[in-house]
Design a protein around this motif. Sequence first.
Motif, mmCIF file in Angstrom:
data_model
loop_
_atom_site.group_PDB
_atom_site.id
_atom_site.type_symbol
_atom_site.label_atom_id
_atom_site.label_comp_id
_atom_site.label_asym_id
_atom_site.label_seq_id
_atom_site.Cartn_x
_atom_site.Cartn_y
_atom_site.Cartn_z
ATOM 1 N N UNK A 129 -28.514 -35.726 73.578
ATOM 2 C CA UNK A 129 -27.060 -35.621 73.515
ATOM 3 C C UNK A 129 -26.628 -34.815 72.286
ATOM 4 N N UNK A 130 -25.344 -34.424 72.267
ATOM 5 C CA UNK A 130 -24.828 -33.608 71.174
ATOM 6 C C UNK A 130 -24.872 -34.361 69.852
ATOM 7 N N UNK A 131 -25.166 -33.624 68.785
ATOM 8 C CA UNK A 131 -25.189 -34.226 67.457
ATOM 9 C C UNK A 131 -26.059 -33.417 66.520
ATOM 10 N N UNK A 132 -26.159 -33.889 65.280
ATOM 11 C CA UNK A 132 -26.930 -33.203 64.245
ATOM 12 C C UNK A 132 -28.007 -34.142 63.721
ATOM 13 N N UNK A 133 -29.221 -33.624 63.620
ATOM 14 C CA UNK A 133 -30.321 -34.367 62.997
ATOM 15 C C UNK A 133 -30.641 -33.717 61.661
ATOM 16 N N UNK A 141 -34.488 -29.970 56.629
ATOM 17 C CA UNK A 141 -33.935 -29.068 57.620
ATOM 18 C C UNK A 141 -32.912 -29.798 58.457
ATOM 19 N N UNK A 142 -32.107 -29.046 59.185
ATOM 20 C CA UNK A 142 -30.994 -29.636 59.918
ATOM 21 C C UNK A 142 -30.849 -28.911 61.257
ATOM 22 N N UNK A 143 -30.872 -29.683 62.340
ATOM 23 C CA UNK A 143 -30.702 -29.133 63.686
ATOM 24 C C UNK A 143 -29.497 -29.774 64.339
ATOM 25 N N UNK A 144 -28.555 -28.942 64.774
ATOM 26 C CA UNK A 144 -27.401 -29.406 65.524
ATOM 27 C C UNK A 144 -27.417 -28.831 66.926
ATOM 28 N N UNK A 145 -27.045 -29.645 67.907
ATOM 29 C CA UNK A 145 -26.967 -29.206 69.299
ATOM 30 C C UNK A 145 -25.636 -29.677 69.865
ATOM 31 N N UNK A 146 -24.887 -28.755 70.493
ATOM 32 C CA UNK A 146 -23.599 -29.147 71.064
ATOM 33 C C UNK A 146 -23.767 -29.595 72.512
ATOM 34 N N UNK A 149 -25.656 -27.469 74.909
ATOM 35 C CA UNK A 149 -27.057 -27.219 74.627
ATOM 36 C C UNK A 149 -27.309 -26.135 73.600
ATOM 37 N N UNK A 150 -26.230 -25.577 73.007
ATOM 38 C CA UNK A 150 -26.406 -24.540 71.980
ATOM 39 C C UNK A 150 -26.937 -25.174 70.706
ATOM 40 N N UNK A 151 -28.004 -24.585 70.145
ATOM 41 C CA UNK A 151 -28.661 -25.150 68.968
ATOM 42 C C UNK A 151 -28.379 -24.302 67.732
ATOM 43 N N UNK A 152 -28.161 -24.982 66.610
ATOM 44 C CA UNK A 152 -27.947 -24.329 65.321
ATOM 45 C C UNK A 152 -28.881 -24.982 64.304
ATOM 46 N N UNK A 153 -29.619 -24.164 63.572
ATOM 47 C CA UNK A 153 -30.491 -24.670 62.511
ATOM 48 C C UNK A 153 -29.965 -24.198 61.166
ATOM 49 N N UNK A 154 -29.846 -25.123 60.222
ATOM 50 C CA UNK A 154 -29.541 -24.771 58.842
ATOM 51 C C UNK A 154 -30.650 -25.321 57.960
ATOM 52 N N UNK A 155 -31.043 -24.534 56.960
ATOM 53 C CA UNK A 155 -32.173 -24.912 56.127
ATOM 54 C C UNK A 155 -33.475 -24.680 56.864
ATOM 55 N N UNK A 258 -22.223 -28.166 60.968
ATOM 56 C CA UNK A 258 -21.033 -28.595 61.697
ATOM 57 C C UNK A 258 -20.067 -27.426 61.895
ATOM 58 N N UNK A 259 -19.900 -26.612 60.869
ATOM 59 C CA UNK A 259 -19.009 -25.451 60.970
ATOM 60 C C UNK A 259 -19.515 -24.454 62.006
ATOM 61 N N UNK A 260 -20.842 -24.228 62.026
ATOM 62 C CA UNK A 260 -21.412 -23.289 62.988
ATOM 63 C C UNK A 260 -21.259 -23.788 64.425
ATOM 64 N N UNK A 261 -21.371 -25.108 64.608
ATOM 65 C CA UNK A 261 -21.190 -25.685 65.941
ATOM 66 C C UNK A 261 -19.721 -25.711 66.357
ATOM 67 N N UNK A 262 -18.833 -25.729 65.364
ATOM 68 C CA UNK A 262 -17.408 -25.746 65.653
ATOM 69 C C UNK A 262 -16.902 -27.064 66.192
ATOM 70 N N UNK A 263 -17.532 -28.157 65.790
ATOM 71 C CA UNK A 263 -17.154 -29.482 66.283
ATOM 72 C C UNK A 263 -16.425 -30.258 65.187
ATOM 73 N N UNK A 264 -15.254 -30.772 65.521
ATOM 74 C CA UNK A 264 -14.485 -31.550 64.545
ATOM 75 C C UNK A 264 -15.104 -32.930 64.346
ATOM 76 N N UNK A 265 -15.604 -33.504 65.420
ATOM 77 C CA UNK A 265 -16.250 -34.817 65.351
ATOM 78 C C UNK A 265 -17.702 -34.668 65.776
ATOM 79 N N UNK A 266 -18.599 -35.303 65.033
ATOM 80 C CA UNK A 266 -20.015 -35.117 65.313
ATOM 81 C C UNK A 266 -20.799 -36.357 64.915
ATOM 82 N N UNK A 267 -21.821 -36.658 65.698
ATOM 83 C CA UNK A 267 -22.734 -37.745 65.338
ATOM 84 C C UNK A 267 -23.885 -37.164 64.518
#
Length: 335
Positions: A129-133, A141-146, A149-155, A258-267
């Motif tokens: 499901x959507x969220x950031x690990x 490292x940090x992986x976010x998926x909206x 299914x779009x994935x964003x990695x930071x670090x 979170x900014x790259x995913x563009x989600x105001x609310x995130x788990x």
Amino acid sequence: MDPTAYATTAPPPTLMYFLGIDGGGSRTRACLCDETGSILGQGVGGPSNPCTQSPGDCLKHIRVAMQQAMASVPSKSIAAVHLGIAGAGNAAAHASLEAIAAELFDRKRTQVTISNDLRIAHMGGLLGQAGIALVAGTGSGCLGIDSAGRAVVTGGWGDYIDDAGSGSWIGLRALQVCVRQADGRSPGANLQQRVLDFLKLESMSQFKQQFRAAELAREERARLAREILSLAEAGDSPAIEIIDEAIHELTGLLQANQQALGLAEIRILLMGGLNDLAYFREKLQASIEAQLPGALVVRPRLNPTAGALLIGMRSMGIQLNEPLIKALETASKKS
């Protein structure tokens, strides 16, 4: 955890079997289950990050973990295996892992997939499901998926230039503060003494000789981080400053994601060895609450090794369902 303590259960002959492998900078875990989620074996080996370990060591440590887990099932009976290995996002590292997988498994019989450790942490914790690990262990490292299914990695750029806020990063900062305390550029002496004690050295002269001869390995710096956390929790100001800096860096990873995913609310999932320590986790959660309004820190449903199992199951068309998740969840709590 004592690998020899793992028990294996003889499986019935008609089920499909899956192997999940979680390899990082400190250790490698393996878990074998059937298609119902019943755990048949588990194992632990040494580190298997191909960016910091030789191919031979990675192969050896993965093999040790999987052989423990597969004591009741021959490798030719495994329908699918997923390797979630730190550093696998690097092209050369991925190629090395492909070669290791080819040596360990018959690719004609067994479906093999490979990802980095962020992906299995996310899958295990949020079940796709959507969220950031956010992983903060030996590295970070940090992986976010909206929801699409779009994935964003930071670090996750590696030890030499990044791993911000991780155990190895904290250990490096401690070494830097240690030498500054030694020559008077930084106040205090407790941290300097704690570093010397950790290294089993009696003087800064020995310290200088040791570090002229060889650097402190990434895994050793991560172990040193726990000493710095203990000092910080006891109120040592220089140690507190290092930990606060680490918290700032990790919060920055989350903000950028979170900014790259563009989600105001995130788990948000907080995973990795540092987040298992109450003092560190509480400080990080407080920073998240202050800097990321709308974010909700949640507990992972399953551990990363179970996440690797789920990815392997999906590769064979197994649909995730609540009985399956609950079976793996029960096993995750016991491991």
